[in-house]
Motif scaffolding. Structure first.
Motif, PDB file in Angstrom:
ATOM      1  N   SER A  17       3.156  -5.263  10.753  1.00 20.07           N
ATOM      2  CA  SER A  17       4.331  -5.517   9.914  1.00 20.07           C
ATOM      3  C   SER A  17       4.412  -4.533   8.756  1.00 20.07           C
ATOM      4  CB  SER A  17       4.304  -6.957   9.383  1.00 20.07           C
ATOM      5  OG  SER A  17       3.221  -7.143   8.493  1.00 20.07           O
ATOM      6  N   ALA A  18       3.705  -3.414   8.886  1.00 17.92           N
ATOM      7  CA  ALA A  18       3.741  -2.297   7.919  1.00 17.92           C
ATOM      8  C   ALA A  18       2.865  -2.532   6.703  1.00 17.92           C
ATOM      9  CB  ALA A  18       5.176  -1.978   7.501  1.00 17.92           C
ATOM     10  N   GLY A  19       1.854  -3.370   6.859  1.00 17.67           N
ATOM     11  CA  GLY A  19       0.809  -3.450   5.838  1.00 17.67           C
ATOM     12  C   GLY A  19       1.175  -4.149   4.560  1.00 17.67           C
ATOM     13  N   GLN A  20       0.901  -3.487   3.446  1.00 18.95           N
ATOM     14  CA  GLN A  20       0.885  -4.108   2.141  1.00 18.95           C
ATOM     15  C   GLN A  20       2.148  -4.896   1.802  1.00 18.95           C
ATOM     16  OE1 GLN A  20      -0.047  -0.966  -0.580  1.00 18.95           O
ATOM     17  NE2 GLN A  20      -1.583  -0.119   0.765  1.00 18.95           N
ATOM     18  N   ILE A 133      -8.115  -1.201  -1.269  1.00 21.19           N
ATOM     19  CA  ILE A 133      -8.772  -2.512  -1.191  1.00 21.19           C
ATOM     20  C   ILE A 133      -8.006  -3.496  -2.075  1.00 21.19           C
ATOM     21  CG2 ILE A 133     -10.891  -3.827  -1.598  1.00 21.19           C
ATOM     22  CD1 ILE A 133     -12.439  -1.194  -1.322  1.00 21.19           C
ATOM     23  N   PRO A 134      -7.419  -4.544  -1.501  1.00 18.53           N
ATOM     24  CA  PRO A 134      -6.732  -5.534  -2.338  1.00 18.53           C
ATOM     25  C   PRO A 134      -7.732  -6.254  -3.233  1.00 18.53           C
ATOM     26  CG  PRO A 134      -6.909  -6.309  -0.071  1.00 18.53           C
ATOM     27  CD  PRO A 134      -7.383  -4.892  -0.069  1.00 18.53           C
ATOM     28  N   ASN A 135      -7.294  -6.666  -4.424  1.00 18.28           N
ATOM     29  CA  ASN A 135      -8.212  -7.367  -5.321  1.00 18.28           C
ATOM     30  C   ASN A 135      -8.337  -8.832  -4.917  1.00 18.28           C
ATOM     31  OD1 ASN A 135      -5.982  -8.763  -6.376  1.00 18.28           O
ATOM     32  ND2 ASN A 135      -5.767  -7.379  -8.126  1.00 18.28           N
ATOM     33  N   GLU A 139      -3.688  -8.621  -4.544  1.00 17.30           N
ATOM     34  CA  GLU A 139      -2.788  -7.589  -5.043  1.00 17.30           C
ATOM     35  C   GLU A 139      -3.278  -6.218  -4.588  1.00 17.30           C
ATOM     36  OE1 GLU A 139      -1.762 -10.000  -9.208  1.00 17.30           O
ATOM     37  OE2 GLU A 139      -3.280  -8.409  -9.143  1.00 17.30           O
ATOM     38  N   TRP A 140      -2.324  -5.319  -4.297  1.00 14.59           N
ATOM     39  CA  TRP A 140      -2.657  -3.993  -3.788  1.00 14.59           C
ATOM     40  C   TRP A 140      -2.362  -2.933  -4.831  1.00 14.59           C
ATOM     41  CZ3 TRP A 140      -4.118  -3.279   1.489  1.00 14.59           C
ATOM     42  CH2 TRP A 140      -4.058  -4.438   2.268  1.00 14.59           C
ATOM     43  N   PRO A 141      -3.356  -2.170  -5.254  1.00 17.06           N
ATOM     44  CA  PRO A 141      -3.070  -1.034  -6.147  1.00 17.06           C
ATOM     45  C   PRO A 141      -2.111  -0.064  -5.451  1.00 17.06           C
ATOM     46  CG  PRO A 141      -5.435  -1.453  -6.011  1.00 17.06           C
ATOM     47  CD  PRO A 141      -4.786  -2.277  -4.939  1.00 17.06           C
ATOM     48  N   LYS A 142      -1.179   0.484  -6.194  1.00 13.62           N
ATOM     49  CA  LYS A 142      -0.214   1.411  -5.607  1.00 13.62           C
ATOM     50  C   LYS A 142      -0.874   2.754  -5.305  1.00 13.62           C
ATOM     51  CE  LYS A 142       3.910  -0.589  -7.728  1.00 13.62           C
ATOM     52  NZ  LYS A 142       5.087  -0.351  -8.602  1.00 13.62           N
TER      53      LYS A 142
END
Length: 220
Positions: A17-20, A133-135, A139-142
């Motif tokens: 589904s295109a990830g983040q 790496i999501p926290n 949440e995903w750092p840009k």
């Protein structure tokens, strides 16, 4: 309780589904091909995941993750990438070995262990392949990045990530002298077949279009 196989399905759906931040829905045949299983097996598993309110799915229709399903997928991906970092940075595993081992470790249930692992590693933002790496909050750092195939000839770039984690691909990347953080300059690109020539460490290397499409860079 969610099984190991169910977690693998959720993770696969997340990637498809295109990830983040992806909202795209996947099809059963696409999911079956991604997991190398028969469509009938996919249908049976999706019925189970729907009953657990982890996916939205109607027979022969598109599949999407629910909020709960997405959260579980992100949790598995987070564990996978933390384990890859641990194996590479602390145990000396090679770049092309860590994915397979992390596939086994990502299903460990202990939240406390993963919290301690994250702290022990110094809260890394990317894994050894350059994947974000999501926290702990999911949440995903840009990360602004461009495929090498879309890079500008003459521009200097830093290698951020590789998309393909297969040992064969990673071994080829290593042979080319590429690694995460390496600085390269795109010297030329063939209009005929997309073959690229890059400059790295005072030498020049030929990179195929297929390989370049799996290498992500950012401008220096």
């Amino acid at each position: 309780m969610i099984s190991l196989t169910e977690e693998n399905y959720l993770k696969a759906l997340f990637h498809l589904s295109a990830g983040q931040g992806g909202k795209r829905e996947a099809g059963t045949s696409e999911l079956a091909e991604h997991l190398s299983v028969k469509p009938a097996s996919v249908h049976d598993m999706l019925k189970k995941l729907k009953e657990k309110k982890l996916v939205e799915y109607e027979k022969y229709g598109k599949i999407s993750l629910t909020t709960s399903g997405r959260n579980r997928a992100v949790e598995v991906i987070r564990k996978h990438r933390l384990w890859e970092t641990f194996l590479y940075d602390k145990l000396g595993f090679n770049w092309d070995e860590i994915h397979e081992v992390a596939e086994q470790l990502e299903h460990i249930r202990s939240a406390k262990l993963i919290e301690r692992l994250d702290k022990f590693l110094g809260y890394p933002r990317v894994d050894p392949h350059g994947d974000v790496i999501p926290n702990a909050r999911g949440e995903w750092p840009k990360q602004v990045r461009t495929a090498l195939t879309e890079a500008t000839v003459g521009q200097v770039y830093k290698v951020l990530a590789v998309q393909d984690n297969s040992p064969v691909f990673l071994q080829q990347v290593i042979k080319s002298g590429l690694k995460i953080g390496a600085r390269i300059r795109l010297v030329d690109r063939s209009a005929f077949d997309g073959m690229m020539e890059i400059s790295i460490n005072r030498s020049r290397q030929a990179i195929s279009r297929e390989m370049g499409g799996c290498i992500f860079v950012t401008e220096c």
